[in-house]
Design an enzyme around this catalytic site. Structure first.
Site, PDB file in Angstrom:
ATOM      1  N   ASP A 216      -2.630  -1.900   9.958  1.00  0.00           N
ATOM      2  CA  ASP A 216      -2.671  -1.889   8.488  1.00  0.00           C
ATOM      3  C   ASP A 216      -3.167  -3.215   7.905  1.00  0.00           C
ATOM      4  O   ASP A 216      -3.357  -3.321   6.696  1.00  0.00           O
ATOM      5  CB  ASP A 216      -1.266  -1.626   7.917  1.00  0.00           C
ATOM      6  CG  ASP A 216      -0.810  -0.191   8.112  1.00  0.00           C
ATOM      7  OD1 ASP A 216      -1.652   0.664   8.482  1.00  0.00           O
ATOM      8  OD2 ASP A 216       0.380   0.075   7.892  1.00  0.00           O
TER       9      ASP A 216
ATOM     10  N   LYS B 101       0.842  -1.212   0.000  1.00  0.00           N
ATOM     11  CA  LYS B 101       0.000   0.000   0.000  1.00  0.00           C
ATOM     12  C   LYS B 101       0.866   1.246   0.000  1.00  0.00           C
ATOM     13  O   LYS B 101       2.020   1.226   0.433  1.00  0.00           O
ATOM     14  CB  LYS B 101      -0.942   0.032   1.208  1.00  0.00           C
ATOM     15  CG  LYS B 101      -0.278   0.010   2.593  1.00  0.00           C
ATOM     16  CD  LYS B 101       0.138   1.353   3.147  1.00  0.00           C
ATOM     17  CE  LYS B 101       0.902   1.236   4.466  1.00  0.00           C
ATOM     18  NZ  LYS B 101       1.618   2.427   4.882  1.00  0.00           N
TER      19      LYS B 101
HETATM   20  P1  ATP Z   1       3.990  -0.373   7.885  1.00  0.00           P
HETATM   21  O1  ATP Z   1       3.964   0.294   6.556  1.00  0.00           O
HETATM   22  O2  ATP Z   1       2.752  -1.237   8.137  1.00  0.00           O
HETATM   23  O3  ATP Z   1       4.326   0.508   9.020  1.00  0.00           O
HETATM   24  P2  ATP Z   1       6.505  -1.439   7.086  1.00  0.00           P
HETATM   25  O4  ATP Z   1       6.222  -1.739   5.648  1.00  0.00           O
HETATM   26  O5  ATP Z   1       7.257  -0.196   7.383  1.00  0.00           O
HETATM   27  O6  ATP Z   1       5.150  -1.474   7.871  1.00  0.00           O
HETATM   28  P3  ATP Z   1       7.220  -4.174   7.485  1.00  0.00           P
HETATM   29  O7  ATP Z   1       7.826  -4.592   6.184  1.00  0.00           O
HETATM   30  O8  ATP Z   1       5.837  -4.612   7.757  1.00  0.00           O
HETATM   31  O9  ATP Z   1       7.318  -2.607   7.683  1.00  0.00           O
HETATM   32  O10 ATP Z   1       8.227  -4.667   8.627  1.00  0.00           O
HETATM   33  C1  ATP Z   1       8.328  -4.092   9.892  1.00  0.00           C
HETATM   34  C2  ATP Z   1       9.018  -5.107  10.803  1.00  0.00           C
HETATM   35  O11 ATP Z   1       8.091  -6.169  11.023  1.00  0.00           O
HETATM   36  C3  ATP Z   1      10.229  -5.777  10.175  1.00  0.00           C
HETATM   37  O12 ATP Z   1      11.389  -5.095  10.481  1.00  0.00           O
HETATM   38  C4  ATP Z   1      10.196  -7.164  10.750  1.00  0.00           C
HETATM   39  O13 ATP Z   1      11.013  -7.257  11.911  1.00  0.00           O
HETATM   40  C5  ATP Z   1       8.772  -7.399  11.194  1.00  0.00           C
HETATM   41  N1  ATP Z   1       8.013  -8.424  10.427  1.00  0.00           N
HETATM   42  C6  ATP Z   1       7.166  -9.329  10.939  1.00  0.00           C
HETATM   43  N2  ATP Z   1       6.618 -10.077   9.988  1.00  0.00           N
HETATM   44  C7  ATP Z   1       7.117  -9.663   8.815  1.00  0.00           C
HETATM   45  C8  ATP Z   1       6.909 -10.075   7.471  1.00  0.00           C
HETATM   46  N3  ATP Z   1       6.091 -11.080   7.145  1.00  0.00           N
HETATM   47  N4  ATP Z   1       7.552  -9.392   6.511  1.00  0.00           N
HETATM   48  C9  ATP Z   1       8.366  -8.363   6.839  1.00  0.00           C
HETATM   49  N5  ATP Z   1       8.620  -7.971   8.106  1.00  0.00           N
HETATM   50  C10 ATP Z   1       8.001  -8.588   9.089  1.00  0.00           C
END
Ligand code: ATP
Length: 303
Positions: free
Chosen positions: A141, A14
């Protein structure tokens, strides 16, 4: 119980076309007015029967994905199994294409995908409303990752109302290293306290919602807004160079995606997407780029 041997679910990333952030609540969360747009950048989660709950991951960022029970895909399987009083005996394989810790809800996407995959693998037919409840328990999210399309999220972002959206084209510049979402919110609070002005209640912008519905990229470009951008830039000042490089190359608008550090560039059409991506790739201001269209469907079981 289902007799399927494996189920694969495709799930989108997203971008927030508007992210309005309110003051910190007593519970530490912030009220948000969050306009989500699902983009055609997908992870795939495959659920296969196994003796116990295990996770594997492939893809350029796989090294940064936890493979234990903290993985949101594993937590989704556990919550679904607990609700039905069964053991979470499944192997979850994540084909990861969404940047990790990039502000594109990659972990949330995998949580929603695993939930749908396990539900189909185990033949549970859990009602949609219950799946959405589990999603909200997994993270703010996650409900949107299940639903996809375009939606306004209020509360912590988990209370969703679908909104209309025309088709838009985007380029995403993936940064080196992630940014922790809680750290970006803490920086938002710090900057707000330093400024000393009261933070208004977050509200969706009528102009933005109408631009989204119109499908006109120039109108949408003029209304994009992310209240977390100053905090992300404060923690990662180099992102300003990426934003400038994309704008110089003809993007209609540039913003930090969610809590960053991925940056998002709205472009006029698929041709300009390729041009902007090539300039950004050559600019040395990002690790790599992805081109995507929106809105994309939510988590979907593949045939
Ligand atoms: P958001 O946009 O929802 O704030 P994000 O995209 O910044 O999230 P994610 O890629 O969801 O961040 O990852 C955040 C943290 O979540 C990672 O550093 C990791 O430690 C943890 N995590 C748990 N499950 C997963 C997964 N399936 N894929 C990626 N990271 C994960």
């Amino acid at each position: 119980m289902s007799t399927r041997t494996s189920v694969t679910v495709r799930v989108p990333a997203k971008v927030n076309v508007q992210l309005a952030v309110g003051a910190a609540r007593p519970d530490g969360f912030h009220d948000l007015a969050n306009v989500f747009l699902a983009v055609s950048l997908f992870d795939e989660v495959t659920a296969t029967p196994a003796d116990s709950l295990t996770v594997s991951c492939e893809g350029p960022d796989a090294d940064h994905v936890p493979l234990d029970r903290t993985n949101l895909a594993a937590r989704a399987a556990e919550l679904l199994a607990a609700r039905h009083g069964i053991a979470p005996s499944v192997h979850l394989h994540i084909a990861k294409n969404i940047p990790v810790a990039g502000g594109m809800a990659g972990g949330s996407a995998d949580g929603a995908a695993a939930l749908l995959a396990c539900d189909a693998l185990w033949g549970l037919d859990t009602p949609r409303a219950e799946l959405l409840d589990i999603c909200a328990a997994l993270g703010s999210d996650v409900p949107f990752s299940l639903v996809g399309g375009a939606a306004l999220g209020t509360g912590r972002g988990e209370l969703l109302t679908p909104v209309a959206s025309g088709t838009f084209h985007w380029v995403f510049a993936v940064a080196d290293g992630g940014l922790s979402t809680p750290a970006v919110f803490r920086e938002f609070d710090r900057l707000a306290a330093a400024e000393g002005t009261p933070i208004p209640e977050p509200e969706a912008s009528p102009a933005l919602l109408s631009a989204l519905a119109s499908g006109d990229p120039d109108t949408l470009a003029a209304t994009l807004a992310n209240d977390l951008q100053p905090a992300a830039l404060s923690l990662r000042p180099q992102l300003a160079d990426t934003l400038a490089a994309g704008l110089d190359s003809g993007a209609l608008a540039a913003l930090v995606s969610g809590s960053g550090p991925t940056t998002a560039f709205l472009v006029r059409d698929p041709e300009s997407a390729l041009k902007v991506a090539a300039v950004l790739d050559a600019s040395g201001t990002c690790r790599t780029t992805r081109v995507a269209a929106a809105p994309a469907p939510g988590a979907t079981v593949l045939p």
